[in-house]
Design an enzyme around this catalytic site. Structure first.
Site, PDB file in Angstrom:
ATOM      1  N   SER A   1      -1.658  46.449 -19.568  1.00 40.91           N
ATOM      2  CA  SER A   1      -1.604  45.454 -18.485  1.00 40.91           C
ATOM      3  C   SER A   1      -1.357  46.202 -17.176  1.00 40.91           C
ATOM      4  O   SER A   1      -0.754  47.286 -17.181  1.00 40.91           O
ATOM      5  CB  SER A   1      -0.450  44.475 -18.728  1.00 40.91           C
ATOM      6  OG  SER A   1      -0.215  43.698 -17.559  1.00 40.91           O
TER       7      SER A   1
ATOM      8  N   TYR B   1       8.285  42.801 -20.828  1.00 38.00           N
ATOM      9  CA  TYR B   1       6.818  42.831 -20.980  1.00 38.00           C
ATOM     10  C   TYR B   1       6.264  44.100 -20.322  1.00 38.00           C
ATOM     11  O   TYR B   1       5.456  44.818 -20.911  1.00 38.00           O
ATOM     12  CB  TYR B   1       6.205  41.580 -20.353  1.00 38.00           C
ATOM     13  CG  TYR B   1       4.700  41.524 -20.465  1.00 38.00           C
ATOM     14  CD1 TYR B   1       4.090  41.110 -21.644  1.00 38.00           C
ATOM     15  CD2 TYR B   1       3.885  41.888 -19.390  1.00 38.00           C
ATOM     16  CE1 TYR B   1       2.701  41.058 -21.759  1.00 38.00           C
ATOM     17  CE2 TYR B   1       2.503  41.845 -19.490  1.00 38.00           C
ATOM     18  CZ  TYR B   1       1.910  41.423 -20.672  1.00 38.00           C
ATOM     19  OH  TYR B   1       0.543  41.385 -20.779  1.00 38.00           O
TER      20      TYR B   1
HETATM   21  N1  LIG Z   1      -4.505  37.125 -19.638  1.00 33.07           N
HETATM   22  C1  LIG Z   1      -4.045  38.002 -18.770  1.00 33.07           C
HETATM   23  O1  LIG Z   1      -4.041  37.747 -17.571  1.00 33.07           O
HETATM   24  C2  LIG Z   1      -3.552  39.357 -19.250  1.00 33.07           C
HETATM   25  C3  LIG Z   1      -3.256  40.318 -18.289  1.00 33.07           C
HETATM   26  C4  LIG Z   1      -2.844  41.568 -18.706  1.00 33.07           C
HETATM   27  C5  LIG Z   1      -2.761  41.867 -20.047  1.00 33.07           C
HETATM   28  N2  LIG Z   1      -3.040  40.919 -20.976  1.00 33.07           N
HETATM   29  C6  LIG Z   1      -2.963  41.312 -22.396  1.00 33.07           C
HETATM   30  O2  LIG Z   1      -4.211  41.043 -23.007  1.00 33.07           O
HETATM   31  C7  LIG Z   1      -4.028  40.802 -24.397  1.00 33.07           C
HETATM   32  C8  LIG Z   1      -4.722  39.511 -24.790  1.00 33.07           C
HETATM   33  O3  LIG Z   1      -4.117  38.457 -24.084  1.00 33.07           O
HETATM   34  P1  LIG Z   1      -4.803  37.047 -23.792  1.00 33.07           P
HETATM   35  O4  LIG Z   1      -4.595  36.782 -22.366  1.00 33.07           O
HETATM   36  O5  LIG Z   1      -6.161  37.020 -24.364  1.00 33.07           O
HETATM   37  O6  LIG Z   1      -3.781  36.121 -24.594  1.00 33.07           O
HETATM   38  P2  LIG Z   1      -3.960  34.897 -25.601  1.00 33.07           P
HETATM   39  O7  LIG Z   1      -2.597  34.347 -25.762  1.00 33.07           O
HETATM   40  O8  LIG Z   1      -5.080  34.036 -25.197  1.00 33.07           O
HETATM   41  O9  LIG Z   1      -4.414  35.627 -26.958  1.00 33.07           O
HETATM   42  C9  LIG Z   1      -3.533  36.475 -27.650  1.00 33.07           C
HETATM   43  C10 LIG Z   1      -3.882  36.417 -29.125  1.00 33.07           C
HETATM   44  O10 LIG Z   1      -2.976  37.308 -29.801  1.00 33.07           O
HETATM   45  C11 LIG Z   1      -2.523  36.654 -30.981  1.00 33.07           C
HETATM   46  N3  LIG Z   1      -1.232  37.197 -31.379  1.00 33.07           N
HETATM   47  C12 LIG Z   1      -0.043  37.059 -30.745  1.00 33.07           C
HETATM   48  N4  LIG Z   1       0.915  37.656 -31.462  1.00 33.07           N
HETATM   49  C13 LIG Z   1       0.323  38.185 -32.557  1.00 33.07           C
HETATM   50  C14 LIG Z   1       0.798  38.911 -33.679  1.00 33.07           C
HETATM   51  N5  LIG Z   1       2.094  39.208 -33.833  1.00 33.07           N
HETATM   52  N6  LIG Z   1      -0.105  39.320 -34.599  1.00 33.07           N
HETATM   53  C15 LIG Z   1      -1.422  38.999 -34.479  1.00 33.07           C
HETATM   54  N7  LIG Z   1      -1.918  38.309 -33.455  1.00 33.07           N
HETATM   55  C16 LIG Z   1      -1.055  37.895 -32.505  1.00 33.07           C
HETATM   56  C17 LIG Z   1      -2.440  35.184 -30.603  1.00 33.07           C
HETATM   57  O11 LIG Z   1      -2.431  34.360 -31.753  1.00 33.07           O
HETATM   58  C18 LIG Z   1      -3.682  35.024 -29.746  1.00 33.07           C
HETATM   59  O12 LIG Z   1      -4.809  34.683 -30.543  1.00 33.07           O
HETATM   60  C19 LIG Z   1      -2.522  40.789 -24.610  1.00 33.07           C
HETATM   61  O13 LIG Z   1      -2.117  42.051 -25.101  1.00 33.07           O
HETATM   62  C20 LIG Z   1      -1.971  40.551 -23.224  1.00 33.07           C
HETATM   63  O14 LIG Z   1      -0.654  41.063 -23.087  1.00 33.07           O
HETATM   64  C21 LIG Z   1      -3.419  39.651 -20.604  1.00 33.07           C
END
Ligand SMILES: NC(=O)c1ccc[n+]([C@@H]2O[C@H](COP(=O)([O-])OP(=O)(O)OC[C@H]3O[C@@H](n4cnc5c(N)ncnc54)[C@H](O)[C@@H]3O)[C@@H](O)[C@H]2O)c1
Length: 243
Positions: free
Chosen positions: A138, A152
């Site tokens: 991130s 985080y």
């Molecule tokens: N959306 C953003 O703006 C953003 C920004 C920076 C980083 N991220 C990172 O991107 C990645 C994806 O995030 P997203 O925004 O698509 O989130 P999201 O919540 O839409 O999807 C995350 C997925 O991870 C799964 N998950 C959570 N804990 C889990 C576990 N213990 N085991 C298996 N699966 C698990 C959830 O069920 C979900 O399907 C994450 O690592 C998040 O930290 C997101």
């Protein structure tokens, strides 16, 4: 975007039931790859795509991650690409008030989940003499932008550090390890954290990124077009971090 060498590649994406992980799974499958999605969801959204296999997996549990990698290697005989994408947000609160359970939960998924993915993914790839592992960090792992998001940010900084260590140690086996640092991407995670999407005002491109745009960067990094890219972290953030 057509990346021909991804055809028939065996790809594992964690956290692929939602958001950007889902876009990656669909994107890899569209290039002709065989995809195993691991997610903790017990009742996942169907993909309706024969190229995508779902396996329930909690990445904070090492035996689950080992099993997930085993699904790919036993079913398809190899593992070409692993995306450690599963992640959770921590509570937004001052560091001194963080509940111990929240610390354990965030580190369990974001840090240990990535570490287990690396461990078992690398084990599968070393004998092949090739492979690509992409860790979703991130922008907050590069700079702790928000007060209250310390755990985080720390977990994602650890993802960056693990990426560099693994790239350093396993380059000799032909394995590339790369970090991707998304800025704000329109997923359920972002909407839960910022319902009004007010963060858009801090993005020089003046919009939130789409899961597809993030997936495009991951697909390119996984392909031979990025064959000399390893050990780095690519920001996909509309210049958010530069501003
Ligand atoms: N959306 C953003 O703006 C953003 C920004 C920076 C980083 N991220 C990172 O991107 C990645 C994806 O995030 P997203 O925004 O698509 O989130 P999201 O919540 O839409 O999807 C995350 C997925 O991870 C799964 N998950 C959570 N804990 C889990 C576990 N213990 N085991 C298996 N699966 C698990 C959830 O069920 C979900 O399907 C994450 O690592 C998040 O930290 C997101």
């Amino acid at each position: 975007m057509q990346l021909d060498d991804l055809k028939d590649k065996v790809v594992v994406v964690t956290g692929g039931n939602s958001g950007m992980g889902r876009a990656m799974a669909v994107g890899f499958a569209a290039q002709g790859a065989r995809v195993v999605v691991g997610d903790r969801a017990v009742e996942p959204e169907p993909f309706n795509n024969a190229a995508i296999v779902y396996h329930q997996c909690d990445v904070s549990k090492p035996q689950d991650v080992q099993e997930l990698v085993g699904v790919a290697t036993s079913r398809f005989g190899r593992l070409d690409v692993l995306v450690n994408n599963a992640g959770i947000n921590g509570p937004l609160m001052p560091l001194a008030e963080l509940p111990d359970e929240a610390i354990d939960a965030v580190l369990g998924v974001n840090l240990k989940g990535t570490l287990y993915g690396l461990k078992y993914g690398l084990q599968a790839m070393v004998g092949q003499g090739a492979g690509v592992i992409i860790n979703i960090a991130s922008v907050q792992g590069l700079r702790p932008i928000y007060a209250g998001a310390s755990i985080y940010s720390a977990s994602k900084a650890a993802v960056v550090s693990l990426t560099r260590s693994a790239a350093h140690e396993y380059g000799q086996y032909g394995i590339r390890v790369i970090g991707v640092a998304p800025g704000p991407i329109d997923t359920p995670m972002l909407r839960a954290a910022d319902a009004t999407m007010s963060i858009v005002n801090s993005v020089p491109l003046h919009r939130i990124g789409t899961p597809q745009e993030l997936a495009n960067a991951v697909l390119w990094l996984a392909s031979d077009a990025a064959s000399y890219v390893s050990g780095c972290v690519l920001t996909v953030d509309g210049a958010f971090l530069a501003a």
